[in-house]
Structures are given as C-alpha cells and as structure tokens.
Design an enzyme around this catalytic site. Structure first.
Site, PDB file in Angstrom:
ATOM      1  N   ASP A   1       1.345  -1.304   0.053  1.00  0.00           N
ATOM      2  CA  ASP A   1      -0.164   0.093   0.276  1.00  0.00           C
ATOM      3  C   ASP A   1       0.781   1.082  -0.245  1.00  0.00           C
ATOM      4  O   ASP A   1       0.513   2.643  -0.629  1.00  0.00           O
ATOM      5  CB  ASP A   1      -0.743   0.483   1.674  1.00  0.00           C
ATOM      6  CG  ASP A   1      -1.488  -0.848   1.429  1.00  0.00           C
ATOM      7  OD1 ASP A   1      -2.050  -1.598  -0.106  1.00  0.00           O
ATOM      8  OD2 ASP A   1      -2.901  -1.061   2.023  1.00  0.00           O
TER       9      ASP A   1
ATOM     10  N   ASN B   1      -3.982  10.386   1.794  1.00  0.00           N
ATOM     11  CA  ASN B   1      -4.460   9.490   2.929  1.00  0.00           C
ATOM     12  C   ASN B   1      -5.206   9.795   4.441  1.00  0.00           C
ATOM     13  O   ASN B   1      -6.406   9.447   4.250  1.00  0.00           O
ATOM     14  CB  ASN B   1      -3.322   8.134   3.335  1.00  0.00           C
ATOM     15  CG  ASN B   1      -4.160   6.396   2.949  1.00  0.00           C
ATOM     16  OD1 ASN B   1      -4.565   6.359   2.118  1.00  0.00           O
ATOM     17  ND2 ASN B   1      -3.063   5.714   3.414  1.00  0.00           N
ATOM     18  N   GLU B   2      -4.555  10.860   4.695  1.00  0.00           N
ATOM     19  CA  GLU B   2      -4.365  11.490   5.506  1.00  0.00           C
ATOM     20  C   GLU B   2      -3.328  13.078   5.948  1.00  0.00           C
ATOM     21  O   GLU B   2      -2.518  12.606   5.574  1.00  0.00           O
ATOM     22  CB  GLU B   2      -4.421  10.442   6.908  1.00  0.00           C
ATOM     23  CG  GLU B   2      -3.493  10.098   8.090  1.00  0.00           C
ATOM     24  CD  GLU B   2      -3.176   9.456   7.162  1.00  0.00           C
ATOM     25  OE1 GLU B   2      -1.922   8.840   7.427  1.00  0.00           O
ATOM     26  OE2 GLU B   2      -3.937   8.151   7.254  1.00  0.00           O
TER      27      GLU B   2
ATOM     28  N   TYR C   1      -4.042   4.726   8.802  1.00  0.00           N
ATOM     29  CA  TYR C   1      -4.281   4.791  10.110  1.00  0.00           C
ATOM     30  C   TYR C   1      -5.735   5.354  10.548  1.00  0.00           C
ATOM     31  O   TYR C   1      -5.541   5.529  11.910  1.00  0.00           O
ATOM     32  CB  TYR C   1      -3.156   6.256  10.291  1.00  0.00           C
ATOM     33  CG  TYR C   1      -2.699   6.575  11.285  1.00  0.00           C
ATOM     34  CD1 TYR C   1      -2.303   6.001  12.339  1.00  0.00           C
ATOM     35  CD2 TYR C   1      -1.850   7.707  10.980  1.00  0.00           C
ATOM     36  CE1 TYR C   1      -2.033   6.239  13.556  1.00  0.00           C
ATOM     37  CE2 TYR C   1      -1.249   8.622  12.487  1.00  0.00           C
ATOM     38  CZ  TYR C   1      -1.780   7.550  13.411  1.00  0.00           C
ATOM     39  OH  TYR C   1      -1.090   7.915  14.950  1.00  0.00           O
TER      40      TYR C   1
END
Length: 260
Positions: A49, A119-120, A162
């Site tokens: 990933d 993602n973040e 996460y």
C-alpha cells in the site's frame, strides 16, 4: 475489409525496492513489454500500500490510472498478484476515483509548507507531553482545546489505514465525507471525532507550541514544530485506481466493516 488490429495497451511497470517486487517487474516486462510512465495508458504498481501511495503521488500531474498488484506486506489498495491474463484484467477493471487533501502548514518560525495527502493529514506530539490543539471547521471553533497524542483528517481512501487504527470510522468512497479522528484523546476524554462534509476546511492551531511541539504529516511529508495547519480537499485533482472486476474498492471497504 478487415478491421485493423487495436493498438497494444501501453503499460508502464513500476516496483518497490523489495526483491520480490523487482523480480516480478522483470518477468512482467519480459512478457508484456513496458513504456516510460509519461507515455503509459496505465501504470502497474508492484509492492504494498505504501508503494501504491508513492505511485499515485508520481502521477498527480498526468493522472494516469494505476493498477496495483501486491508484492508487499499490506495490500488493501492492491489487487492479487498474478502474471497470467493481465491484459484481460486491465480491460475489465473497475475504477475508483479519489481526491487528495491539501495541507498548508506554518511553523513556529513562520515558514510556510504545503503538501498533498491521499490517505490523511495527521498532527502528532513530538515529545513525552501531550499535544494541545484548537480545532476550527469553516472558520468556526468547534473544539477549544483537545489534549491528545494527535489528531488527523482522513479521506475515504485513507479511512481504512491509520484512521481505522485510531478507532476512526470506515468511510465508503462515494460518501463525500472526511473523518476527523483524535489519536489517544485525553481531554475531552469522550470525544471520538466527527464526520465532516468533504468541502469543509479544517484548521488546527497548536496551543503551547514551545512546551508541547507538534509535527504535521501529509502522507510521507513531515513538517516539524508547526503552529497552524489548514486542511481541505482538492476536488480539482482526481486520481484513478483500478481494481479487478468483483473486487472493487467499495466492496473492500464494505467487507472491512464486517471483518472480525
């Protein structure tokens, strides 16, 4: 008159530095050929990933679709690895379109930094002492003081990463919401985060930055000793991941919610 044969699909193969990924790339290139990434119609990424995210960052400008195959340790964003039938898999693959987050961060010294996160965007304490953050949404203070190890704003694509480890919600890709998730919140102890409309602009202000330094990360970009961080979705940037038929990203997200 016979129809001309269709032009062959232009594929670029990329691989992480893991030996199994490099070996797989050599075999696939020998079998299917390869072009430079800038000339490709699709990029096949071999790794985990983390490498998928790295590859998506490299195609921010040309927006080439990426089909991942797992040759790493974690493969939620990847398809199963198989050398046979790749052209057929690519032809029948489903598409998942994702939009990154824009992070604008200012340090205590007044330096400005920007980055994109698939993602973040996360804020994390740098020392043994907890971070103290003030959180505003669209210019309105929603949390005057959050004492915590950190806090993050996650996309739907990043909600199973996460964010999920921090007990945040899993978000379907088409839900048009973002997850605001605390990391080990101390006060208010019962605050578990919030789901925000995707167009929200979130501002984190670091309280007591000298005593309680905080870093901010956007995927692999880390900025130390931040004083203020603003985050918003970049709807003008659309990145495409390809998944095997019947194994769409939406299906994986749904299945993850029932995983034991």
């Amino acid at each position: 008159m016979t129809e001309p044969a269709p032009a062959p699909l232009r594929i670029a193969f990329s691989a992480s530095d893991r030996p199994e990924a490099q070996a797989a790339r050599e075999r696939l290139v020998a079998r299917y050929g390869s072009v430079e990434p800038g000339d490709a119609q699709v990029i096949v990424a071999l790794g985990g990933d983390g490498f998928m995210l790295e590859t998506l960052h490299t195609v921010m400008d040309q927006r080439t679709p990426v089909f991942g195959m797992n040759r790493g340790s974690v493969g939620f964003l990847m398809n199963d690895f198989e050398e046979e039938g790749l052209l057929e898999r690519l032809a029948g693959a489903g598409r998942a379109v994702i939009h990154p987050l824009q992070m604008d961060a200012w340090t205590e010294a007044g330096q400005a930094h920007s980055g994109l996160a698939i993602n973040e965007v996360s804020l994390l304490r740098q020392t043994r002492q907890s971070a103290k953050l003030r959180i505003s949404v669209d210019g309105r203070v929603r949390l005057e003081e959050l004492s915590c190890d950190g806090c993050m704003l996650a996309t739907a694509a990043g909600s199973t990463a996460y964010n999920l480890s921090a007990h945040g919600p899993i978000i379907p890709l088409d839900s048009r919401v973002l997850a605001l998730t605390p990391i080990s919140a101390f006060r208010p102890r019962r605050w578990r985060g919030a789901l925000l409309p995707h167009q929200s602009k979130v501002c984190f202000e670091v309280l007591e930055p000298d005593k309680r330094p905080v870093s901010a990360t956007a995927d692999d970009l880390e900025i130390r000793r931040v004083a203020r961080v603003e985050v918003r979705e970049r709807r003008d940037i659309a990145l495409t991941m390809l998944f095997d038929a019947g194994r769409s990203f939406e299906e994986r997200v749904l299945a993850e919610q029932f995983a034991s």
